[in-house]
Design an enzyme around this catalytic site. Structure first.
Site, PDB file in Angstrom:
ATOM      1  N   GLU A   1       0.851  -1.182   0.061  1.00  0.00           N
ATOM      2  CA  GLU A   1       0.167  -0.119  -0.034  1.00  0.00           C
ATOM      3  C   GLU A   1       0.827   1.070  -0.089  1.00  0.00           C
ATOM      4  O   GLU A   1       1.683   1.322   0.896  1.00  0.00           O
ATOM      5  CB  GLU A   1      -0.971  -0.019   1.192  1.00  0.00           C
ATOM      6  CG  GLU A   1      -2.047   1.156   1.075  1.00  0.00           C
ATOM      7  CD  GLU A   1      -3.138   1.016   2.416  1.00  0.00           C
ATOM      8  OE1 GLU A   1      -3.206  -0.323   2.611  1.00  0.00           O
ATOM      9  OE2 GLU A   1      -3.563   1.710   2.486  1.00  0.00           O
TER      10      GLU A   1
ATOM     11  N   LYS B   1      -7.796  -1.585  11.008  1.00  0.00           N
ATOM     12  CA  LYS B   1      -6.957  -1.798   9.946  1.00  0.00           C
ATOM     13  C   LYS B   1      -5.936  -0.873   9.553  1.00  0.00           C
ATOM     14  O   LYS B   1      -4.719  -1.379   9.243  1.00  0.00           O
ATOM     15  CB  LYS B   1      -8.237  -1.682   8.589  1.00  0.00           C
ATOM     16  CG  LYS B   1      -7.764  -2.261   7.438  1.00  0.00           C
ATOM     17  CD  LYS B   1      -6.833  -1.342   6.559  1.00  0.00           C
ATOM     18  CE  LYS B   1      -6.429  -1.834   5.185  1.00  0.00           C
ATOM     19  NZ  LYS B   1      -5.492  -0.894   4.396  1.00  0.00           N
TER      20      LYS B   1
ATOM     21  N   ASP C   1       4.119 -14.342  11.485  1.00  0.00           N
ATOM     22  CA  ASP C   1       2.911 -14.703  10.914  1.00  0.00           C
ATOM     23  C   ASP C   1       1.865 -13.718  11.150  1.00  0.00           C
ATOM     24  O   ASP C   1       1.399 -13.624  12.061  1.00  0.00           O
ATOM     25  CB  ASP C   1       2.764 -16.085  11.813  1.00  0.00           C
ATOM     26  CG  ASP C   1       1.532 -16.723  11.490  1.00  0.00           C
ATOM     27  OD1 ASP C   1       0.227 -16.145  10.751  1.00  0.00           O
ATOM     28  OD2 ASP C   1       1.058 -18.083  11.606  1.00  0.00           O
TER      29      ASP C   1
ATOM     30  N   HIS D   1      -2.588  10.261   0.646  1.00  0.00           N
ATOM     31  CA  HIS D   1      -2.669   8.893  -0.050  1.00  0.00           C
ATOM     32  C   HIS D   1      -2.881   8.851  -1.448  1.00  0.00           C
ATOM     33  O   HIS D   1      -2.092   8.081  -1.987  1.00  0.00           O
ATOM     34  CB  HIS D   1      -4.243   8.146   0.466  1.00  0.00           C
ATOM     35  CG  HIS D   1      -4.296   6.974   0.138  1.00  0.00           C
ATOM     36  ND1 HIS D   1      -3.917   5.947   0.977  1.00  0.00           N
ATOM     37  CD2 HIS D   1      -5.197   6.399  -0.773  1.00  0.00           C
ATOM     38  CE1 HIS D   1      -4.090   4.857   0.410  1.00  0.00           C
ATOM     39  NE2 HIS D   1      -4.911   4.967  -0.458  1.00  0.00           N
TER      40      HIS D   1
HETATM   41  C1  MEV Z   1      -6.024   2.801   4.920  1.00  0.00           C
HETATM   42  O1  MEV Z   1      -5.177   1.697   4.442  1.00  0.00           O
HETATM   43  C2  MEV Z   1      -6.010   2.938   6.506  1.00  0.00           C
HETATM   44  C3  MEV Z   1      -6.945   4.095   6.924  1.00  0.00           C
HETATM   45  O2  MEV Z   1      -8.425   4.037   6.514  1.00  0.00           O
HETATM   46  C4  MEV Z   1      -7.069   3.912   8.384  1.00  0.00           C
HETATM   47  C5  MEV Z   1      -8.042   4.960   9.059  1.00  0.00           C
HETATM   48  O3  MEV Z   1      -9.037   5.274   8.609  1.00  0.00           O
HETATM   49  O4  MEV Z   1      -7.817   5.171  10.426  1.00  0.00           O
HETATM   50  C6  MEV Z   1      -6.439   5.464   6.548  1.00  0.00           C
END
Ligand code: MEV
Length: 445
Positions: free
Chosen positions: A89, A282, A298, A395
């Site tokens: 990513e 995530k 792992d 991003h």
């Molecule tokens: C993207 O991979 C992760 C985010 O969505 C985490 C978040 O929203 O805190 C940017």
């Protein structure tokens, strides 16, 4: 178009790599020659290294590349680390590095390990209906469990680990006749899955024998399975940062107090609202998994455990927490994590070996701290962007090269378009428009 097979091919794993490729490409590829060259192109130039990779799993055809990057300037408990990350990513390494720099000047990260205890279970069924009798047999067998596993635990004991204790658990309220032997382990610097599972299988044998020897007319026990648990809530690490609220927000366009309040509120939302909590966590796992991968651990186990822990209070919640008190901003993570710095592929995979070297060949305990910090840093950058500029600005800037590569832009075109977007918001359509414009193509065509 090639004919897809209609029958199973028995013994595929016994074929040589060449034969596997021939068979697969003849059935599943529209361009067998080009596909073969592409797959072979990913073979390692050293036969020795390639053989290692071939032998990690069954039916290896080639290698699957991921970018391997580094986020420098992580100050953790006073030491400065460059943290290796394997991830696809675009923005993850950049976000980690940004948070590392930010906190470097504010005292860095502090991390500590709560405990390293891991658990495994012998899950068994006993329809005997007399738990007190079972408990008495268990109490008489405790020493025997230790004696029968002595051979298996010798090396681990020499390293200061081993079996910490056993407990008989009555689970008949949850499932008729269901009991467990819960065994607690210290596996020192190894993740310990093989060690734990071998011990559990021996403990299961000992237990069957012990019950058989005493049961008379009572029913026998049926062992359903003996397996470690990847839920290791006791094997837990905490990482944290703190600074004066006056220092929290440099250059993100809002005031310090407003930033701190919004940050804490964002964390509250991730605590009370599972839809947000999952995305929030995530983001934490973006940082954690990347280091877990780079260090040959792992990531499925780490993921499963983290999410179980996040849900362990009855609803799925944020793994990180923040507060503002007495003019201080404090931000921390508590997370269980079972890792190894010996065993597995840690001494085999050349990049994994390099990662460990880069980190100063840490113990499992040290690696837990480093990885928890990587997760906290990642989350700090994500929440910081979310409550200020929005996530897409940074991003999409990082994603721009992926878009241009999809468009098969030349190096020169890429450089010009990156320059063009220096002070503009990137979106997919804006990138495509800029590319067409540069090539003098009107978008309709
Ligand atoms: C993207 O991979 C992760 C985010 O969505 C985490 C978040 O929203 O805190 C940017």
């Amino acid at each position: 178009m090639n004919e897809r097979p209609t029958e199973a091919l028995k013994g595929f794993s016994k074929l040589s790599k060449e034969q596997k490729l021939d068979w697969l490409l003849s059935h599943y590829s529209t361009h067998p020659g080009a596909t073969r060259s592409m797959l072979v192109g990913y073979w390692h130039s050293s036969q020795e290294v390639q053989k290692l990779h071939d032998e990690f799993i069954e039916n290896t055809l080639t290698n699957f590349y991921m970018p391997f990057g580094v986020a420098p300037n992580f100050k953790i408990n006073g030491q400065v680390y460059a943290i290796p990350m394997a991830i696809e990513e675009s923005s993850v390494v950049a976000a980690a590095a940004k948070a590392a720099n930010f906190w470097f000047d504010r005292g860095g990260f502090k991390a500590s390990v709560v405990s390293m205890t891991k658990v495994g279970h012998v899950h068994f069924i006993w329809p005997g209906g007399d738990p007190a009798w079972l408990a008495a047999v268990f109490a008489q067998t405790e020493q025997r469990f230790m004696a029968d596993t002595e051979e298996l635990t010798r090396n681990m004991r020499a390293r200061g680990g081993g079996i910490l204790g056993l407990e008989l658990k009555d689970k008949t309220d949850a499932e008729p006749g269901y009991y467990q032997l819960e065994v607690r382990f210290d596996t020192r610097d190894s993740m310990g899955a093989n060690f734990i599972n071998s011990c559990l299988e021996q403990i299961a044998k000992t237990w069957i024998q012990a019950v058989d020897e005493q049961r008379d007319e009572r029913p026998e026990i049926t062992v359903i399975m003996s397996i470690l648990s990847n839920f290791t809530p006791e094997c837990r690490v905490r990482a944290e940062v703190q600074c004066a609220v006056d220092e929290i927000n440099e250059g993100s366009g809002i005031g310090n107090q407003e930033f701190a309040d919004k940050f804490v509120r964002a964390l509250r939302i991730a605590t009370v609202e599972p839809y947000r909590a999952v995305t929030h966590n995530k983001g934490i796992m973006n940082g954690i998994d990347a280091v877990v991968m780079a260090t040959g651990n792992d990531f499925r186990a780490i993921e499963a455990c983290a999410h179980a822990f996040a849900a362990s209070q009855g609803s799925y919640r944020s793994l990180t927490h923040a507060e503002v008190a007495g003019g201080k901003f404090r931000f921390w993570i508590d997370i269980p994590m079972s890792l190894g710095t010996v065993g597995g592929i840690t001494s085999l995979h050349p990049l994994v070996k390099f990662s460990h070297e880069l980190l100063g060949n840490p113990s499992a305990e040290e690696l837990m701290k480093i990885i928890a910090v990587a997760g906290l840093a990642q989350n700090f950058s994500a929440v910081r962007s979310l409550i200020t500029s929005g996530i897409q600005k940074g991003h999409m800037k990082m994603h721009l090269l992926n878009i241009l590569n999809q468009l098969e832009a030349t190096e020169e075109e890429k450089a010009q378009i990156v320059e063009h977007f220096k002070d503009k918001v990137v979106s997919f359509s804006a990138a495509v428009d800029a590319f067409f414009k540069l090539r003098g193509i009107s978008p309709e065509k």
